[in-house]
Design an enzyme around this catalytic site. Structure first.
Site, PDB file in Angstrom:
ATOM      1  N   ILE A 204       5.096  12.074   3.236  1.00 31.47           N
ATOM      2  CA  ILE A 204       4.700  12.855   2.066  1.00 31.47           C
ATOM      3  C   ILE A 204       4.380  14.280   2.519  1.00 31.47           C
ATOM      4  CG2 ILE A 204       3.030  13.095   0.191  1.00 31.47           C
ATOM      5  CD1 ILE A 204       2.697  10.062   0.252  1.00 31.47           C
ATOM      6  N   THR A 205       3.565  14.395   3.558  1.00 32.22           N
ATOM      7  CA  THR A 205       3.205  15.737   4.024  1.00 32.22           C
ATOM      8  C   THR A 205       3.498  15.937   5.507  1.00 32.22           C
ATOM      9  OG1 THR A 205       0.981  14.941   4.491  1.00 32.22           O
ATOM     10  CG2 THR A 205       1.323  15.962   2.359  1.00 32.22           C
TER      11      THR A 205
ATOM     12  N   ASP B 177      -7.273  13.467  -2.787  1.00 27.63           N
ATOM     13  CA  ASP B 177      -7.111  12.065  -2.422  1.00 27.63           C
ATOM     14  C   ASP B 177      -8.467  11.386  -2.628  1.00 27.63           C
ATOM     15  OD1 ASP B 177      -6.014   9.740  -1.511  1.00 27.63           O
ATOM     16  OD2 ASP B 177      -5.951  10.308   0.596  1.00 27.63           O
TER      17      ASP B 177
ATOM     18  N   SER C 113       5.665   3.945   4.079  1.00 22.42           N
ATOM     19  CA  SER C 113       6.108   5.024   3.190  1.00 22.42           C
ATOM     20  C   SER C 113       6.983   5.987   3.969  1.00 22.42           C
ATOM     21  CB  SER C 113       4.897   5.754   2.639  1.00 22.42           C
ATOM     22  OG  SER C 113       4.137   6.265   3.707  1.00 22.42           O
TER      23      SER C 113
END
Lengths: 508, 508
Positions: free
Chosen positions: A196-197, A255, A193
């Site tokens: 995201i953070t 999450d 990926s």
């Protein structure tokens, strides 16, 4: 009949905008659903209202839907009212503590992927999973439905994979692990990926070397040529339900366990992995606090793996401070290349060879207990570097890249943060240091980030450099510096941490 | 600096729209928060992105915010990134099964009212209340915070009130109860909602007679003059957190117990009620299925009432079919006026006098057990009608209104639905008949609705009229008729419901 006006805010669902007065007149409330019929099909859309963005008799249609049903500005379209999707009933059942059937889970995944449910409804689903959870049967179905909802890739041979739960910044080990494993002759097609953070995801790091957006056929070619790839999973439509759910998990900072399991395992199953090693960074400031929590999660991952015909092994790793010294795409790319060239930071070398070693053992390259040693041998022999260059070339990058090339990409704006006192680095706050790198511009600005000059345990003198912030633009450097001064991501303390006087007991 | 472009989709939160490329460049994700500074203040807003609605360097500012911070199209404004509000932590705590402290509940209510949290986050809160619930301490704090978040009204004397949990269509009893109680000399300042899911709310019905949107001073004047009022609560900003939460409760069709309690009780506390009778329509097709469920909810309502210094009494009423014959604002207004004139449908008269009677007893007008009788006496004497006309006049309506005036408002388009067979009306489906009335245009079209010609238990011949659909527009009448034929809201069966032959047992 309503006149089309195209609009393009992305709500994450199929939405239309009606004039407030029309909605009242039609008896439609925001969040109601209507079917709109275009020239080449129809679609169920969620109603929003506006007082001026669209006039009376107009309907705002989001660009993505307009394309799908072949309508353009000024076209006239019809609508009819439709009820709520059946998956809403299943979401409510979960909120009321129920166990979902395979059919109910399938309806939810289907409606998420086809954007038939709104972010508000997805939020209720994610919240239900957080509050009520799922048992392993439900998690298994959820994973399988997520796989079924997207594309899959199959390689003809046994396939290995790795995944990190993340949460520790600077973790460029994948860039070392994949070439080592591929150099040993095992197949390791790695999809990753973007961040995201964190200041960089594996896809962001690899992109410094070569394009990471490839279709399935291209990925197959790359893997056939090199035994490996390092590509962005988001380009391949693997487990799209997972990508959609991230859109609410991220803003809610939730999450839930079943989604964590389904997210990881569906992505791995989609690329046909037979063996997966899961890296679990553990410790203060990491996602997983202690070994007990790690073991508990590992049990579920291994069990779901079994039910999906995958062998899962979990590696609990030290996650209380960044891995290596560099955070941010180009800085991390440089550290990874240096490591492959034999000039690695010890923590990066140790972590990468440990994880590669687990895969080498699982693949029968060496016997039990000899994996890490073999991985180090492959790394030190230069075979991993050679393999890395092959992968770069196969993905369309410059395989002759050298450390100096990457240095040219680093942000020209720099600020060295120095220690205000003598002492020892007792703690590096993962989240705070990551935020400084992000504020400096990472991962969007490839050259932005943070380079640590001292890690936990290092002795520093007053005025010694603790870390350097890199940025591509002055205002971002300034913002990052301000944040650094406010949040103090690197803690320096003397050996004496607290002075407790003899009167202490008397105070109670 | 970004250039302002005003936009007005209503997201329910304070939102801005950035160009997709700018958001990437600034490192901002959808749902992140920024503080935008205008000419007369600043506000924290949620980030959305768009590829074309706003260009690079532009910021879409929703009209409501633009007004608040004094910016117009073309102005330049600054922004700074801000973190997530603390209430998100509290919402997560609830999802994880925790008990919220008064401070945590206060932070959530504050952020909801100031629109600092998004619908996605509110959805997580409502979902948490559904899945985890709240104990009575939390529900008490929630109610008190909701009261504190809005305006309140205080009357100098003891104040009476009534509330219906709703769910049964055609319930115009408030229009009869309030005048009876006020005619008996008790104070009953009634604030009501407009329809959310039904063909008409009390405010929609009363609006046929007089304006219902009044400010607090106007309400006080009306009540001082007449002992009563029937106004729309939404105009007065009582418990605004409740109004905001309805925006996610409604699309999710969720109504978690703690929110139900807080919603009702905060509205009642805000108008200073001392005694409240809560009508609980119960039965198949109503919100409450049976007496056990009613008692269970009554216990909580009475307890929360106590904690807020209110006396609560609960009236479990028959809710398995509509109240009276009429559904839709004008049709119901006509039935209410006829009832006050002495020509009422028995079910309306019986329900209204029973509920008014409870209040008369509580107010000491008559002794225990004599309330309903006294209420009927007031109704039959014409005193309630006189009081009703006083209230209409005080609210600015025509106090000489007669049944014929209201008949002129009824929709000119009509369709009589006839029975296809002889038999008995065995069931009227509340939801289905309500949907027919809504599809015909109610409550927006005041003249639209359904008039029943036969209620449960009535004997009908083949071809007898079951009900008439009224509409103001042909296409709505057509849609309502189609829905009526599809959903068959009125069930006619013979006395023999099922023929079970002697071979029945053998089949098992």
């Amino acid at each position: 009949m309503l006149k089309v006006k195209t609009i393009d805010i992305d709500f994450g669902a199929v939405e239309v905008v009606l004039n407030h007065n029309d909605a009242l007149e039609f008896g439609l409330n925001p969040h109601d659903r209507i079917r709109v019929k275009g020239k080449c099909g129809s679609v169920v859309a969620i109603v929003n209202t506006s007082e001026s963005l669209v006039g009376e008799g107009e309907i705002g249609v989001f660009t993505e839907i307009a394309k799908k049903i072949c309508v353009r500005n000024g076209h006239k379209i019809d609508y009819e009212r439709v009820g709520k999707p059946e998956s809403l009933g299943a979401i409510k059942k979960k909120l009321n503590g129920g166990k979902l059937s395979p059919e109910e889970i399938a309806s939810i995944v289907r409606d998420i992927v086809s954007k038939r449910i709104t972010l508000v409804e997805m939020s209720a689903f994610v919240s239900g999973l957080q509050a009520v959870g799922m048992d392993l049967d439900e998690a298994e179905y959820l994973t399988k439905e997520m796989v079924a909802s997207g594309k899959t890739i199959n390689f003809e041979a046994e396939t290995f994979d790795k995944h990190s739960l993340g949460g520790v910044p600077g973790d460029k080990t994948t860039l070392i692990v994949v070439p080592i494993v591929a150099a040993a002759g095992l197949l390791i097609p790695k999809t990753s990926s973007r961040s995201i953070t964190s200041p960089a995801g594996t896809a962001d790091r690899m992109e410094v070397f070569a394009p990471v957006e490839h279709g399935i056929n291209s990925i197959k070619k790359i893997v056939n040529k090199t035994n490996a790839c390092m590509v962005w999973g988001g380009a391949v439509d693997l487990s799209p339900a997972d990508d959609a759910l991230i859109r609410v998990e991220h803003p809610l900072s939730l999450d839930p366990r079943p989604l964590l399991l389904a997210s990881i395992m569906s992505k791995k199953k989609s690329v046909g992995s037979n063996f997966v090693v899961i890296d679990m960074p553990t410790g203060e400031g990491a996602k997983i606090k202690d070994k007990k929590q790690a073991r508990d999660l590992a049990r579920d991952l291994i069990e779901i793996g079994k039910r999906l015909d995958m062998t899962v092994e979990c590696a609990v790793t030290y996650g209380a401070q960044p891995v290596g010294d560099a955070m941010g795409p180009a800085l991390e790319a440089r550290e990874a290349l240096s490591t492959l060239e034999g000039n690695g930071t010890p923590s990066v070398v140790e972590k990468a060879t440990a994880i590669a070693g687990i895969i080498l053992e699982a693949g029968g390259v060496v016997g039990k207990g000899k994996g890490a040693e073999k991985a180090l041998e492959i790394l030190e022999s230069g075979k991993a570097l050679k393999k890395f260059r092959e992968i770069i070339k196969a993905q369309g990058g410059n395989s002759d890249v050298c450390v100096e090339d990457i240095e040219k990409l680093l942000g020209k704006k720099k600020k060295i943060i120095k220690s205000l006192r003598a002492g020892y680095v007792t703690k590096i706050n993962n989240k705070a240091i990551g935020n400084v790198a992000k504020t400096a511009g990472a991962p969007h600005d490839k050259g932005a980030g943070v380079l640590l000059h001292a890690k936990g345990g290092t002795r520093v003198k007053k005025g010694d450099a603790l870390y350097t912030i890199y940025a591509e633009e002055d205002f971002k450097l300034k913002d990052a510096e301000e944040l650094a001064l406010k949040t103090k991501p690197v803690l320096v303390e003397g050996m004496l941490l607290e002075d407790i006087p003899p009167t202490f007991l008397g105070r109670h």
